[in-house]
Design an enzyme around this catalytic site. Sequence first.
Site, mmCIF file in Angstrom:
data_model
loop_
_atom_site.group_PDB
_atom_site.id
_atom_site.type_symbol
_atom_site.label_atom_id
_atom_site.label_comp_id
_atom_site.label_asym_id
_atom_site.label_seq_id
_atom_site.Cartn_x
_atom_site.Cartn_y
_atom_site.Cartn_z
ATOM 1 N N GLY A 149 -25.071 -26.758 0.018
ATOM 2 C CA GLY A 149 -23.927 -27.680 -0.020
ATOM 3 C C GLY A 149 -23.237 -27.695 -1.372
ATOM 4 O O GLY A 149 -22.014 -27.851 -1.462
ATOM 5 N N SER B 88 0.842 -1.211 0.000
ATOM 6 C CA SER B 88 0.000 0.000 0.000
ATOM 7 C C SER B 88 0.871 1.254 0.000
ATOM 8 O O SER B 88 0.535 2.261 -0.622
ATOM 9 C CB SER B 88 -0.904 0.005 1.233
ATOM 10 O OG SER B 88 -1.731 -1.132 1.231
ATOM 11 N N LEU C 142 -26.649 -21.622 -2.969
ATOM 12 C CA LEU C 142 -26.430 -22.973 -3.523
ATOM 13 C C LEU C 142 -26.285 -24.039 -2.439
ATOM 14 O O LEU C 142 -26.162 -25.225 -2.747
ATOM 15 C CB LEU C 142 -25.190 -22.993 -4.434
ATOM 16 C CG LEU C 142 -25.506 -22.792 -5.918
ATOM 17 C CD1 LEU C 142 -25.711 -21.316 -6.240
ATOM 18 C CD2 LEU C 142 -24.416 -23.367 -6.789
ATOM 19 N N GLU D 69 -7.266 2.524 -13.873
ATOM 20 C CA GLU D 69 -7.115 1.223 -13.225
ATOM 21 C C GLU D 69 -8.282 0.957 -12.272
ATOM 22 O O GLU D 69 -8.843 -0.136 -12.244
ATOM 23 C CB GLU D 69 -5.778 1.164 -12.466
ATOM 24 C CG GLU D 69 -5.508 -0.237 -11.939
ATOM 25 C CD GLU D 69 -4.274 -0.344 -11.058
ATOM 26 O OE1 GLU D 69 -3.893 0.679 -10.436
ATOM 27 O OE2 GLU D 69 -3.709 -1.434 -10.969
ATOM 28 N N GLN E 160 -39.182 -16.495 0.944
ATOM 29 C CA GLN E 160 -38.899 -15.061 0.997
ATOM 30 C C GLN E 160 -37.459 -14.761 1.411
ATOM 31 O O GLN E 160 -36.847 -13.806 0.931
ATOM 32 C CB GLN E 160 -39.873 -14.383 1.952
ATOM 33 C CG GLN E 160 -40.014 -12.912 1.638
ATOM 34 C CD GLN E 160 -41.047 -12.238 2.505
ATOM 35 O OE1 GLN E 160 -41.101 -12.486 3.716
ATOM 36 N NE2 GLN E 160 -41.860 -11.401 1.905
ATOM 37 N N GLY F 129 -4.866 -0.853 -4.967
ATOM 38 C CA GLY F 129 -5.280 0.037 -3.870
ATOM 39 C C GLY F 129 -6.418 -0.625 -3.113
ATOM 40 O O GLY F 129 -7.550 -0.695 -3.608
ATOM 41 N N ARG G 204 -33.876 -25.304 -8.102
ATOM 42 C CA ARG G 204 -33.717 -26.191 -6.931
ATOM 43 C C ARG G 204 -34.993 -26.207 -6.085
ATOM 44 O O ARG G 204 -35.462 -25.145 -5.651
ATOM 45 C CB ARG G 204 -32.538 -25.662 -6.081
ATOM 46 C CG ARG G 204 -32.390 -26.299 -4.730
ATOM 47 C CD ARG G 204 -31.888 -27.720 -4.835
ATOM 48 N NE ARG G 204 -31.571 -28.275 -3.526
ATOM 49 C CZ ARG G 204 -31.296 -29.556 -3.343
ATOM 50 N NH1 ARG G 204 -31.275 -30.394 -4.363
ATOM 51 N NH2 ARG G 204 -31.009 -29.999 -2.143
HETATM 52 C C1 LIG Z 1 -3.329 -11.449 -7.307
HETATM 53 C C2 LIG Z 1 -2.593 -10.143 -7.173
HETATM 54 C C3 LIG Z 1 -2.140 -9.504 -8.325
HETATM 55 C C4 LIG Z 1 -1.412 -8.323 -8.231
HETATM 56 N N1 LIG Z 1 -0.896 -7.733 -9.368
HETATM 57 C C5 LIG Z 1 -0.003 -6.717 -9.251
HETATM 58 C C6 LIG Z 1 0.703 -6.231 -10.399
HETATM 59 O O1 LIG Z 1 0.493 -6.694 -11.519
HETATM 60 N N2 LIG Z 1 1.623 -5.241 -10.223
HETATM 61 C C7 LIG Z 1 1.884 -4.701 -8.990
HETATM 62 O O2 LIG Z 1 2.738 -3.823 -8.900
HETATM 63 N N3 LIG Z 1 1.234 -5.143 -7.876
HETATM 64 C C8 LIG Z 1 0.299 -6.134 -7.976
HETATM 65 N N4 LIG Z 1 -0.356 -6.611 -6.851
HETATM 66 C C9 LIG Z 1 -0.039 -6.039 -5.550
HETATM 67 C C10 LIG Z 1 -1.180 -5.279 -4.915
HETATM 68 O O3 LIG Z 1 -1.351 -4.037 -5.549
HETATM 69 C C11 LIG Z 1 -0.855 -5.187 -3.416
HETATM 70 O O4 LIG Z 1 -1.078 -6.469 -2.878
HETATM 71 C C12 LIG Z 1 -1.699 -4.149 -2.707
HETATM 72 O O5 LIG Z 1 -1.295 -2.864 -3.085
HETATM 73 C C13 LIG Z 1 -1.603 -4.277 -1.183
HETATM 74 O O6 LIG Z 1 -0.280 -4.363 -0.766
HETATM 75 P P1 LIG Z 1 0.153 -5.543 0.276
HETATM 76 O O7 LIG Z 1 -0.348 -6.810 -0.298
HETATM 77 O O8 LIG Z 1 1.600 -5.413 0.512
HETATM 78 O O9 LIG Z 1 -0.670 -5.248 1.585
HETATM 79 P P2 LIG Z 1 -0.298 -4.200 2.748
HETATM 80 O O10 LIG Z 1 0.004 -2.868 2.157
HETATM 81 O O11 LIG Z 1 0.676 -4.816 3.655
HETATM 82 O O12 LIG Z 1 -1.703 -4.103 3.484
HETATM 83 C C14 LIG Z 1 -2.177 -5.108 4.398
HETATM 84 C C15 LIG Z 1 -3.493 -4.609 4.974
HETATM 85 O O13 LIG Z 1 -3.287 -3.375 5.683
HETATM 86 C C16 LIG Z 1 -4.140 -2.366 5.170
HETATM 87 N N5 LIG Z 1 -3.436 -1.070 5.190
HETATM 88 C C17 LIG Z 1 -2.171 -0.788 4.749
HETATM 89 N N6 LIG Z 1 -1.905 0.511 4.886
HETATM 90 C C18 LIG Z 1 -3.003 1.087 5.424
HETATM 91 C C19 LIG Z 1 -3.372 2.417 5.782
HETATM 92 N N7 LIG Z 1 -2.531 3.452 5.610
HETATM 93 N N8 LIG Z 1 -4.622 2.644 6.305
HETATM 94 C C20 LIG Z 1 -5.489 1.600 6.460
HETATM 95 N N9 LIG Z 1 -5.204 0.328 6.141
HETATM 96 C C21 LIG Z 1 -3.988 0.081 5.619
HETATM 97 C C22 LIG Z 1 -4.459 -2.792 3.748
HETATM 98 O O14 LIG Z 1 -5.661 -2.214 3.285
HETATM 99 C C23 LIG Z 1 -4.549 -4.304 3.891
HETATM 100 O O15 LIG Z 1 -5.821 -4.662 4.333
HETATM 101 C C24 LIG Z 1 -1.149 -7.758 -6.948
HETATM 102 C C25 LIG Z 1 -1.638 -8.399 -5.796
HETATM 103 C C26 LIG Z 1 -2.340 -9.588 -5.898
HETATM 104 C C27 LIG Z 1 -2.798 -10.263 -4.628
#
Ligand SMILES: Cc1cc2nc3c(=O)[nH]c(=O)nc-3n(C[C@H](O)[C@H](O)[C@H](O)COP(=O)(O)OP(=O)(O)OC[C@H]3O[C@@H](n4cnc5c(N)ncnc54)[C@H](O)[C@@H]3O)c2cc1C
Length: 381
Positions: A342, A133, A340, A244, A281, A366, A270
Amino acid sequence: MEYSLSEEQISIKDTIQRFMEKEVTREGAREIDEKDEFPMKYLKKLIDLGFMGLNVAEEYGGQGGTVVDNMIMQEEMSKICPVLAWATGNIMLYGNSIIGTNGNEVQKKKYLPKLVKGELIFAYALTEPNAGSDAASIRTKAELKDGRYVINGSKIFITGAGVADYVITNARTAESKFGGITDFIVDAKSPGFSVRPIKDLGYRGSNTCEVYYDDVEVPLENVLGGPECVNQGWDMMMRLLNEERLLLSACALGIGQGAFEYALNYAKEREQFGRPIGRFQAIQHMLVEMATELEAARQLAYYAGWRTIQGLDAVKETSMSKYFCAEVAKKVALQAVQILGGYGYTMEYDAQRYLRDVLVLSIGGGATQIQKNIIGKQLGL
Ligand SMILES: Cc1cc2nc3c(=O)[nH]c(=O)nc-3n(C[C@H](O)[C@H](O)[C@H](O)COP(=O)(O)OP(=O)(O)OC[C@H]3O[C@@H](n4cnc5c(N)ncnc54)[C@H](O)[C@@H]3O)c2cc1C
């Protein structure tokens, strides 16, 4: 406000819908998921249909469409095979949009006509093990040595990096957190470049990879935008954020709609206690909420898209759309499993795949929490 789709947009929607139902099919989507295989065979067919040029200017061989046209395409694909939508992103977002928005004339002429013909696949590498992030804290370094840049470091979660010809790589070229990042067009055949595939919960076949750079040499002409754009990588990324977010919103809408229709059909067929479960409902209300929330999410997403193509400020709206569409689709996919019963819990029905696929949409591009931070700022908080 004009709400109807143009003739071209109706044609995109209908063509993709027919293609997904007749050429890809649910069985095809299931097979891609089971084999965890990049959906090249279906991507090739979409290339043959001419769709990769949808968002490329006519002078480079494309159709000059808008992000809304692309959203329509992404939504339709995601209803049946979400990973195919992401595979098109390896050409249309990471290739067409990045080069089209930030490349110089030489780069546009070199790459765009080939991307339109599907001859090149791109990936986009920003995220690092310690910079998710907080993306601007990347540490992968590019140093100028003997007239070329040498990159060292690693990236994680890079979609399609193992099948890409080029990986747009964000690397640190100066100390300044935001003003010291440069984007490079890295040839994946370069010595010192390697990838390790990562197994994911969903979007199986998207070829998520860890990427390693070990003294990878990049010529000056491969600085995105040209050598005068050194240290402008962060600004370049900012220019593409609205797009994006909108495309990921459309992916979420497609998954949500796909899961909803799957559950709706099931609820009509089903029978328990002598009647279709859709006549209870409790189930009806669940389906009504799914349909209503999806419709609200769709209105928000296409409104944000409309603002974007009008050139209006849309940071708040695209962030709202990204988080809302992802969260609604997540809830809808979970409810589909419940409807769905089970069967929803087995790997033999598609409900579980929608649920596995949708989870990443509130994380990647993001996370929901980050979108809310952005909206908070826009509200003056
Ligand atoms: C399947 C997949 C494909 C991807 N493809 C790409 C790609 O092609 N290119 C690329 O560059 N990246 C890619 N990513 C990376 C993706 O953009 C990051 O996973 C994402 O930005 C989150 O970073 P992180 O996983 O390190 O989580 P972290 O940043 O460690 O976050 C962990 C948790 O903490 C929360 N958090 C972090 N900071 C804050 C804050 N300031 N305030 C509140 N909450 C916060 C987050 O919301 C999250 O819930 C991909 C990820 C996945 C899983």
